[in-house]
Design an enzyme around this catalytic site. Structure first.
Site, PDB file in Angstrom:
ATOM      1  N   TYR A 132      13.925  -7.501   9.614  1.00 48.89           N
ATOM      2  CA  TYR A 132      12.877  -7.213  10.590  1.00 48.89           C
ATOM      3  C   TYR A 132      12.322  -8.542  11.123  1.00 48.89           C
ATOM      4  O   TYR A 132      12.467  -9.590  10.493  1.00 48.89           O
ATOM      5  CB  TYR A 132      11.741  -6.424   9.941  1.00 48.89           C
ATOM      6  CG  TYR A 132      12.144  -5.096   9.349  1.00 48.89           C
ATOM      7  CD1 TYR A 132      11.816  -3.909   9.979  1.00 48.89           C
ATOM      8  CD2 TYR A 132      12.842  -5.030   8.142  1.00 48.89           C
ATOM      9  CE1 TYR A 132      12.173  -2.672   9.430  1.00 48.89           C
ATOM     10  CE2 TYR A 132      13.210  -3.804   7.581  1.00 48.89           C
ATOM     11  CZ  TYR A 132      12.867  -2.636   8.231  1.00 48.89           C
ATOM     12  OH  TYR A 132      13.224  -1.426   7.684  1.00 48.89           O
ATOM     13  N   ALA A 133      11.669  -8.482  12.264  1.00 57.71           N
ATOM     14  CA  ALA A 133      11.006  -9.678  12.794  1.00 57.71           C
ATOM     15  C   ALA A 133       9.709  -9.257  13.469  1.00 57.71           C
ATOM     16  O   ALA A 133       9.642  -8.206  14.124  1.00 57.71           O
ATOM     17  CB  ALA A 133      11.904 -10.422  13.772  1.00 57.71           C
ATOM     18  N   SER A 140      -2.735 -16.875   4.789  1.00 59.64           N
ATOM     19  CA  SER A 140      -3.375 -15.967   5.742  1.00 59.64           C
ATOM     20  C   SER A 140      -4.719 -16.549   6.147  1.00 59.64           C
ATOM     21  O   SER A 140      -5.659 -16.574   5.354  1.00 59.64           O
ATOM     22  CB  SER A 140      -3.566 -14.580   5.119  1.00 59.64           C
ATOM     23  OG  SER A 140      -4.173 -13.698   6.045  1.00 59.64           O
ATOM     24  N   GLY A 171       5.604 -10.844  15.085  1.00 55.69           N
ATOM     25  CA  GLY A 171       4.767 -11.978  15.475  1.00 55.69           C
ATOM     26  C   GLY A 171       5.207 -12.670  16.742  1.00 55.69           C
ATOM     27  O   GLY A 171       5.886 -12.096  17.604  1.00 55.69           O
ATOM     28  N   ARG A 179       0.822  -1.218   0.000  1.00 56.23           N
ATOM     29  CA  ARG A 179       0.000   0.000   0.000  1.00 56.23           C
ATOM     30  C   ARG A 179       0.857   1.271   0.000  1.00 56.23           C
ATOM     31  O   ARG A 179       0.422   2.320  -0.469  1.00 56.23           O
ATOM     32  CB  ARG A 179      -0.948  -0.006   1.210  1.00 56.23           C
ATOM     33  CG  ARG A 179      -2.109  -0.989   1.081  1.00 56.23           C
ATOM     34  CD  ARG A 179      -3.190  -0.717   2.106  1.00 56.23           C
ATOM     35  NE  ARG A 179      -2.742  -0.969   3.471  1.00 56.23           N
ATOM     36  CZ  ARG A 179      -2.889  -2.131   4.107  1.00 56.23           C
ATOM     37  NH1 ARG A 179      -3.449  -3.161   3.491  1.00 56.23           N
ATOM     38  NH2 ARG A 179      -2.463  -2.271   5.349  1.00 56.23           N
ATOM     39  N   PRO A 221      19.914  -4.303  10.796  1.00 52.93           N
ATOM     40  CA  PRO A 221      18.869  -3.318  10.484  1.00 52.93           C
ATOM     41  C   PRO A 221      18.037  -3.614   9.244  1.00 52.93           C
ATOM     42  O   PRO A 221      16.871  -3.177   9.171  1.00 52.93           O
ATOM     43  CB  PRO A 221      19.660  -2.015  10.313  1.00 52.93           C
ATOM     44  CG  PRO A 221      20.901  -2.214  11.106  1.00 52.93           C
ATOM     45  CD  PRO A 221      21.234  -3.669  10.971  1.00 52.93           C
ATOM     46  N   LYS A 276     -24.235   4.184  35.978  1.00 56.52           N
ATOM     47  CA  LYS A 276     -22.920   3.934  36.583  1.00 56.52           C
ATOM     48  C   LYS A 276     -22.467   2.573  36.085  1.00 56.52           C
ATOM     49  O   LYS A 276     -22.862   1.533  36.602  1.00 56.52           O
ATOM     50  CB  LYS A 276     -23.020   3.957  38.103  1.00 56.52           C
ATOM     51  CG  LYS A 276     -23.382   5.330  38.679  1.00 56.52           C
ATOM     52  CD  LYS A 276     -23.518   5.269  40.186  1.00 56.52           C
ATOM     53  CE  LYS A 276     -23.928   6.634  40.751  1.00 56.52           C
ATOM     54  NZ  LYS A 276     -24.138   6.579  42.228  1.00 56.52           N
ATOM     55  N   CYS A 301      -7.288 -17.883  15.139  1.00 55.67           N
ATOM     56  CA  CYS A 301      -8.082 -17.803  16.372  1.00 55.67           C
ATOM     57  C   CYS A 301      -9.469 -18.413  16.200  1.00 55.67           C
ATOM     58  O   CYS A 301     -10.156 -18.681  17.180  1.00 55.67           O
ATOM     59  CB  CYS A 301      -8.214 -16.350  16.822  1.00 55.67           C
ATOM     60  SG  CYS A 301      -6.637 -15.595  17.294  1.00 55.67           S
TER      61      CYS A 301
END
Length: 585
Positions: A308-309, A52, A311, A35, A305, A464, A56
């Site tokens: 990246y990692a 993907s 999860g 994107r 650098p 309340k 869950c």
């Protein structure tokens, strides 16, 4: 205003981003990178078939609440290609990384071929693997873990009896319908599987090495969950670890526990926990943290650098404990993937914020939720936290169908900041834990909870809200309008302390503390002469409200040392049952 710009490269060739692993972190990284950088060459390598999916949601498909398997597919390889122009390569596995040459070695699982792919930026999303103890019989056909759709299909096939299952390490399922299930591990996945297997008509034995279910909860809150499990016929074996598996042929027939208890087993689910997949990271010398996860900065960059990692394999900073820890939850994984994808694509991104470990699970008719630090976390960090327990209805009590929840609010008495909460109840638990988590995220105090402008209508809440009520009780404690005392501390108090139960006669007759004096609240003003104002007083009622009123009456009538038993007899009974269960274990 932030305007992302793609990386400048030494040549005119497009930036190449290679992402290792999909699901929450890797898939989010890939989509975000595209994107923000239309010119980048983005390659996503996934060793399994599905890139993907809603991990869950897997237990709920097994249990039949989700009936369409395709609904579990968040994004297919085809969608990634068509929507995002991302080169998705499934059934392929990155075997090694040459960080110096910026090359990964990829193994095609279907063909057996190996090839290399170069990268400018590399994002690791290897996830975590279920812990499977090295026991004889653990690879039997009716022993399972739950990590992906293949595992889901195998468990479902085993229950359905169509013979398509594969166990924690092997072959197919059995034709016969399964009746006895043993779930090892009482964390979130274990409890979800318990409910779903029960829904499929199985008898469940739940085994947990810790003395309680749901270790993120404190003991008394977990006890409510245990009561719900027992109510539905789940056989609990707490404080009792797995010793061995007895087999007949290729199937486990009995699970043997540490105390030699034998549990009949047609199906075994290993839900002990997960360990981070860090082999690729350690092979090239990336720094690991103290808890074994990959160390990253606020932009999810590793000690290299350009790598990246994200999860379940990384460490995140905890927003209350202020320490690095592994938090294997979907929310942080998705947010981390988004940040890594953006930073890899354009060289800048908003930093990853600290996490709170906010989580929720349904167990039959109860819901349990947690955020921030629990008692063990506070003890570990040395914080002198205070807690109140407040029972409250999910909506106005006069509106039909109101259900009670128990809110535990944890706060720092030095700063008044809210630092944790746990809620167990029915409808509306999710709303309240999210409100408190948001308050913690922005450094909110107990007073902030009391002044939140929350939506109210009788079907949804009370004027309340339970969040307000928890804040009010904590505020009264902090302002010394009414100090609170834990129920488990009352009976240990010196004989000089007067314990006054202000409930009705019928409530008193149903059960009370032996040392308590019974003075119903409507009679307290007339019977104060029966108490000694020079001695400490603890007031008691069912949940805390009448006890608070009694404490205020006494404090304004020359009683200097007065406190209210927080959570009342409701919490005392839970703690009493908890102590009994612990002594049995």
């Amino acid at each position: 205003m932030f305007q992302p710009t793609p990386h400048n490269t030494a040549s005119t060739r497009p930036l190449t981003i290679v992402i290792v692993g999909g699901v929450a972190g890797g898939a989010s990284a890939a989509a975000r990178a595209r994107r923000l950088n239309e010119q980048a060459r983005i390659i996503l390598i996934e060793k399994d078939h599905d890139v993907s999916f809603a991990n869950c949601g897997l237990p709920y498909y097994i249990g039949g609440e989700i009936t369409d398997r395709n609904k579990l597919l968040v994004a297919t390889p085809q969608k990634f290609r068509e929507w995002f122009n991302i080169d998705v390569r499934t059934h392929q596995e990155v075997k090694s990384i040459d960080a110096g040459r910026k090359v990964v070695e990829i193994h095609e699982r279907d063909t057996g071929k190996t090839y290399e792919e170069s990268y400018d930026k590399l994002i690791l999303s290897p996830g975590a693997s279920p812990i499977v103890p090295p026991l004889e019989g653990v690879k039997s056909r009716n022993v399972f873990t739950l990590r992906n759709l293949a595992d889901t299909d195998a468990i479902k096939a085993c229950i359905d009896g169509d013979g398509a299952g594969t166990g924690a390490g092997g072959g197919g399922g059995e034709k016969a319908k399964k009746r006895n299930a043993v779930v090892i591990g009482a964390g979130f996945i274990g409890l979800e599987m318990v409910e779903m297997l029960h829904r499929r008509g199985m008898h469940i034995s739940l085994v947990e090495m810790q003395p309680q279910v749901l270790p993120p909860l404190d003991r008394e809150m977990a006890r409510i969950v245990e009561g719900e499990l027992e109510k539905h016929g789940v056989e609990l074996h707490l404080g009792n670890g797995l010793k061995s598996l007895e087999t007949a042929g290729e199937l486990v027939t009995q699970v043997v526990l540490a105390d030699e208890t034998r549990l009949a087993a047609d199906l075994v689910i290993m839900a002990i926990g997960v360990r981070p997949n860090v082999s690729l990271a350690t092979a090239i010398g990336l720094e690991l943290g103290k808890t074994g996860g990959i160390a990253v900065n606020e932009f999810m960059q590793t000690s290299a650098p350009d790598i990246y990692a994200v999860g379940d394999a990384v460490e995140y900073r905890h927003g209350v404990a202020d320490m690095l820890m592994r938090v294997p939850l979907a929310g942080p994984a998705n947010r981390a993937g988004r940040i890594a994808g953006e930073h890899a694509a354009v060289g800048q991104a908003p930093p990853m914020q600290a996490v709170l470990g906010t989580a929720i699970v349904r167990i039959f008719d109860k819901v349990a939720a947690v955020t921030g630090c629990n008692d063990r976390c506070n003890a570990m960090t040395g914080r002198k936290a205070r807690s109140v327990w407040v029972p409250a209805n999910d909506h106005a009590s006069y509106y039909p169908g109101a259900k009670e929840m128990l809110v535990k609010l944890i706060y720092d008495p030095e700063t008044n900041r809210v630092i944790g909460a746990q809620i167990v109840g029915g409808p509306g638990v999710d709303k309240r834990i999210d409100v408190i988590a948001t308050t913690i995220r922005f450094g909110g105090t107990v007073e902030d909870l009391t002044s939140l402008d929350l939506a109210y209508a009788p079907p949804f809440s009370s004027a309340k809200d339970p969040v307000h009520m928890a804040g009010f009780v904590a505020e009264n404690d902090l302002r010394e309008l009414c100090a609170v005392t834990r129920p488990d501390a009352v009976e240990a108090m010196e004989p000089n302390v007067q314990v006054v139960d202000v409930r009705t006669a019928s409530e008193w007759d149903a059960g009370h503390l032996d040392r308590a004096t019974h003075i119903p609240l409507p009679e307290l003003r007339q019977r104060m002469g029966e108490l000694d104002p020079t001695r400490p007083v603890v007031t008691i009622c069912r949940g805390g409200q009448r006890g608070y009123l009694a404490a205020r009456i006494l404090k304004q009538n020359s009683f200097a040392d007065v406190s209210n038993m927080t959570g009342g007899m409701l919490l005392w009974n839970i703690l009493e049952k908890s102590a009994t269960a612990t002594s049995r274990a």
